[in-house]
Design a protein around this motif. Structure first.
Motif, PDB file in Angstrom:
ATOM      1  N   LEU A 144       0.867  -1.100   0.129  1.00 37.33           N
ATOM      2  CA  LEU A 144      -0.055  -0.243   0.068  1.00 37.33           C
ATOM      3  C   LEU A 144       0.746   1.480  -0.095  1.00 37.33           C
ATOM      4  N   ASP A 145       0.420   2.074  -0.919  1.00 36.15           N
ATOM      5  CA  ASP A 145       1.151   3.401  -0.742  1.00 36.15           C
ATOM      6  C   ASP A 145       0.647   4.476   0.166  1.00 36.15           C
ATOM      7  N   VAL A 146      -0.539   4.428   0.465  1.00 38.07           N
ATOM      8  CA  VAL A 146      -1.397   5.294   1.524  1.00 38.07           C
ATOM      9  C   VAL A 146      -2.536   4.837   2.149  1.00 38.07           C
ATOM     10  N   LEU A 147      -2.991   5.120   3.074  1.00 40.59           N
ATOM     11  CA  LEU A 147      -4.218   4.913   3.769  1.00 40.59           C
ATOM     12  C   LEU A 147      -4.877   6.135   3.917  1.00 40.59           C
ATOM     13  N   ILE A 148      -6.177   5.921   3.631  1.00 32.88           N
ATOM     14  CA  ILE A 148      -7.125   7.026   3.843  1.00 32.88           C
ATOM     15  C   ILE A 148      -8.258   6.379   4.769  1.00 32.88           C
ATOM     16  N   PRO A 149      -8.433   7.052   6.249  1.00 28.79           N
ATOM     17  CA  PRO A 149      -9.448   6.605   6.863  1.00 28.79           C
ATOM     18  C   PRO A 149     -10.542   7.692   6.767  1.00 28.79           C
ATOM     19  N   ARG A 150     -11.861   7.185   6.717  1.00 31.80           N
ATOM     20  CA  ARG A 150     -12.870   8.142   6.720  1.00 31.80           C
ATOM     21  C   ARG A 150     -13.952   7.620   7.631  1.00 31.80           C
ATOM     22  N   GLY A 151     -14.293   8.388   8.757  1.00 33.60           N
ATOM     23  CA  GLY A 151     -15.333   8.028   9.641  1.00 33.60           C
ATOM     24  C   GLY A 151     -15.150   8.770  10.903  1.00 33.60           C
ATOM     25  N   GLY A 152     -15.596   8.164  12.003  1.00 29.68           N
ATOM     26  CA  GLY A 152     -15.712   8.901  13.364  1.00 29.68           C
ATOM     27  C   GLY A 152     -14.003   9.143  13.665  1.00 29.68           C
ATOM     28  N   ALA A 153     -14.051   9.662  15.108  1.00 30.29           N
ATOM     29  CA  ALA A 153     -12.874   9.946  15.457  1.00 30.29           C
ATOM     30  C   ALA A 153     -12.087   8.925  15.988  1.00 30.29           C
ATOM     31  N   GLY A 154     -12.736   7.975  16.332  1.00 35.66           N
ATOM     32  CA  GLY A 154     -12.105   6.676  16.986  1.00 35.66           C
ATOM     33  C   GLY A 154     -11.444   6.073  15.677  1.00 35.66           C
ATOM     34  N   LEU A 155     -12.137   5.819  14.699  1.00 39.97           N
ATOM     35  CA  LEU A 155     -11.481   4.792  13.489  1.00 39.97           C
ATOM     36  C   LEU A 155     -10.314   5.810  12.932  1.00 39.97           C
ATOM     37  N   ILE A 156     -10.495   6.950  12.864  1.00 38.35           N
ATOM     38  CA  ILE A 156      -9.158   7.989  12.340  1.00 38.35           C
ATOM     39  C   ILE A 156      -8.032   8.056  13.213  1.00 38.35           C
ATOM     40  N   GLN A 157      -8.324   7.983  14.433  1.00 40.23           N
ATOM     41  CA  GLN A 157      -7.196   7.899  15.531  1.00 40.23           C
ATOM     42  C   GLN A 157      -6.668   6.745  15.455  1.00 40.23           C
ATOM     43  N   THR A 158      -7.281   5.481  15.219  1.00 40.04           N
ATOM     44  CA  THR A 158      -6.893   4.148  15.403  1.00 40.04           C
ATOM     45  C   THR A 158      -5.884   4.034  14.201  1.00 40.04           C
ATOM     46  N   VAL A 159      -6.272   4.318  13.080  1.00 42.79           N
ATOM     47  CA  VAL A 159      -5.507   4.355  12.132  1.00 42.79           C
ATOM     48  C   VAL A 159      -4.053   5.183  12.001  1.00 42.79           C
ATOM     49  N   ILE A 160      -4.084   6.322  12.447  1.00 42.73           N
ATOM     50  CA  ILE A 160      -3.051   7.004  12.544  1.00 42.73           C
ATOM     51  C   ILE A 160      -2.182   6.730  13.522  1.00 42.73           C
ATOM     52  N   GLU A 161      -2.608   6.086  14.701  1.00 43.91           N
ATOM     53  CA  GLU A 161      -1.554   5.635  15.722  1.00 43.91           C
ATOM     54  C   GLU A 161      -1.001   4.224  15.326  1.00 43.91           C
ATOM     55  N   GLN A 162      -1.899   3.340  14.532  1.00 45.95           N
ATOM     56  CA  GLN A 162      -1.191   2.040  14.215  1.00 45.95           C
ATOM     57  C   GLN A 162      -0.507   1.940  12.981  1.00 45.95           C
ATOM     58  N   SER A 163      -0.776   2.865  11.990  1.00 48.76           N
ATOM     59  CA  SER A 163      -0.309   2.464  10.696  1.00 48.76           C
ATOM     60  C   SER A 163       1.274   3.108  10.566  1.00 48.76           C
ATOM     61  N   THR A 164       1.977   2.097   9.935  1.00 47.70           N
ATOM     62  CA  THR A 164       3.121   2.486   9.413  1.00 47.70           C
ATOM     63  C   THR A 164       3.115   2.629   7.643  1.00 47.70           C
ATOM     64  N   VAL A 165       1.913   2.780   7.349  1.00 46.68           N
ATOM     65  CA  VAL A 165       1.824   3.133   6.144  1.00 46.68           C
ATOM     66  C   VAL A 165       1.467   4.396   6.011  1.00 46.68           C
ATOM     67  N   PRO A 166       1.870   5.349   5.227  1.00 50.90           N
ATOM     68  CA  PRO A 166       1.655   6.870   5.234  1.00 50.90           C
ATOM     69  C   PRO A 166       0.022   7.202   5.242  1.00 50.90           C
ATOM     70  N   VAL A 167      -0.298   7.908   5.897  1.00 52.14           N
ATOM     71  CA  VAL A 167      -2.097   8.277   6.204  1.00 52.14           C
ATOM     72  C   VAL A 167      -2.315   9.679   5.576  1.00 52.14           C
ATOM     73  N   LEU A 168      -3.208   9.575   4.748  1.00 46.53           N
ATOM     74  CA  LEU A 168      -4.031  10.957   4.292  1.00 46.53           C
ATOM     75  C   LEU A 168      -5.140  11.065   5.140  1.00 46.53           C
ATOM     76  N   GLU A 169      -5.155  12.029   6.167  1.00 47.28           N
ATOM     77  CA  GLU A 169      -6.002  11.931   7.226  1.00 47.28           C
ATOM     78  C   GLU A 169      -7.322  12.669   6.866  1.00 47.28           C
TER      79      GLU A 169
END
Length: 413
Positions: free
Chosen positions: A196-221
């Motif tokens: 994967l080249d990028v992750l894009i989380p879309r949803g509530g604050a909990g989902l977005i924060q989980t992706v940001i905290e756990q991901s080693t793939v770059p995140v487009l927040e």
């Protein structure tokens, strides 16, 4: 080989193929997808009803059921948004800048696909189509990971799109749905840097924060929306009431709906505004001044100022100046969308300069923060961060650049 790695491998290979596709080939595929969505509407609705019934049995809130639900009209609108994508300029190959160096090297920076986009989202089946078609138009392959609550809908939508791709010039493997929605598999997905080249989380604050905290793939927040309407003392009465009502009640379950209204203490139409909100079915949670004056305003708590209600609930506060409104919004806002209703150019300029948010409005509803409304077509999400992209993210937000250098035998000394 498990589902995640198998599908990620197919996407990686497909991404190289996708980068070579022409605009006409991509548009042909999109039109086939749009037609297939309309033709397969009964099957899609039947799958969606399975999710809706499960949601009702689970006691989902009305706001969540609204986001989950598909109707014939909504599918028609989704298909039309796909068709609109074909009318938008293809960003791939765009020359962003070009120049010639002192050594005679001709350099140009061009726009290219990101590669493989991982999309992580909650109970919004429309995102399945929006994300897939935007990524395909921008030359990307896409891995979709929706929520368990929308799995039947997402499977049906993905199957329809992949069948359409099989009749198109694009590789059908460029679109994959991760059907294993377990947290363990999601956590592995967040670390698939080789695929994967990028992750894009879309949803509530909990989902977005989980992706940001756990991901080693770059995140487009993307971000949640605690959006405000500030009614200045010079605001025209009916305009202010109309904007506040639209921003709160047009579709309260989405991120660009207003969650708070700030009212200048000298604005003479407070009673009419609060009465209109009450009549529309909005529960107003006000500060001490408003709660003590109006029977249908209940006292707000500190938590209410930072709350994304996603429902027919609104916090309300009296302020003494534009500066106080700006200070309150910067403290409690989520850098999404903020609006001022005013007849004062000076106060509008102060509001625009003072607030740190992706989108700012003067005399308009925050409900316009949307890729389609901005002319981008369907959006991949609304970014509240400051790197790469900000605000509604259309096609250009899911591209990157590379530099092409043309020489005539130059060597560096």
């Amino acid at each position: 080989m498990n589902e995640l790695i198998q599908k990620a491998s197919l996407l990686k290979q497909s991404s190289f193929n996708m980068a070579m596709k022409t605009t006409d080939e991509k548009n042909e595929a999109l039109l086939l997808i749009a037609d297939a969505l309309i033709k397969q509407t009964p099957a899609i609705l039947a799958a969606n009803e399975q999710d809706m019934e499960a949601g009702r049995q689970a006691g989902f809130a009305d706001s969540l059921l609204d986001r989950l639900q598909l109707t014939e009209d909504r599918i028609t609108a989704i298909a039309e948004a796909v068709r609109q994508l074909t009318k938008l300029e293809d960003p791939i190959g765009e020359v962003v800048e070009s120049w010639t160096t002192e050594h005679g090297l001709e350099i140009e920076t061009i726009r290219v696909p990101l590669g493989v986009v991982g999309m992580v989202y909650e109970a919004r089946p429309n995102v399945t189509v929006d994300a897939a078609t935007l990524c395909l138009k921008a030359g990307n392959a896409v891995l979709l990971r929706g929520s368990t609550s929308a799995l039947h809908s997402n499977k049906a939508l993905t199957a329809v799109m992949k069948q359409a791709l099989e009749q198109s010039p694009l590789p059908s493997d460029a679109l994959q749905l991760l059907e294993d929605t377990s947290r363990e598999t999601a956590a592995r997905m967040f670390k698939l840097n080789d695929y994967l080249d990028v992750l894009i989380p879309r949803g509530g604050a909990g989902l977005i924060q989980t992706v940001i905290e756990q991901s080693t793939v770059p995140v487009l927040e993307t971000g949640v929306g605690n959006c405000h309407i500030f009614i200045d003392e010079s605001a025209e009465k009916q305009m202010a009431i109309d904007i506040a009502l639209n921003a709160k009640t047009h579709r309260p379950s989405v991120c660009n709906a207003a969650e708070s209204v700030l009212i200048h203490k000298n604005w003479p139409h407070q009673q009419e505004l609060l009465a209109a909100l009450h009549q529309a079915g909005v529960e107003v949670r006000g500060d001490e001044g408003l709660a003590s004056q109006y029977d249908h305003v209940i006292a707000a708590t500190e938590k209410d100022w930072g709350q994304e209600f996603l429902a027919m609930t609104l916090s309300a506060k009296l302020v003494g100046s534009t500066e106080e409104a700006v200070s309150h919004i910067n403290r409690y806002g989520t850098k999404h969308s903020e609006a001022i209703v005013t007849d004062s150019d000076a106060n509008a300029e102060l509001f625009f300069r003072g607030i740190d948010a992706a989108v700012l409005y003067r005399n308009a509803s925050t409900r316009f923060t949307d890729g389609e409304q901005f002319g981008y077509g369907a959006e991949i999400g609304i970014s509240t961060q400051k790197l790469h992209a900000r605000g509604p993210m259309g096609l250009k937000a899911i591209t990157t650049v590379k530099s092409l250098v043309r020489g005539s035998g130059q060597i560096r000394h």
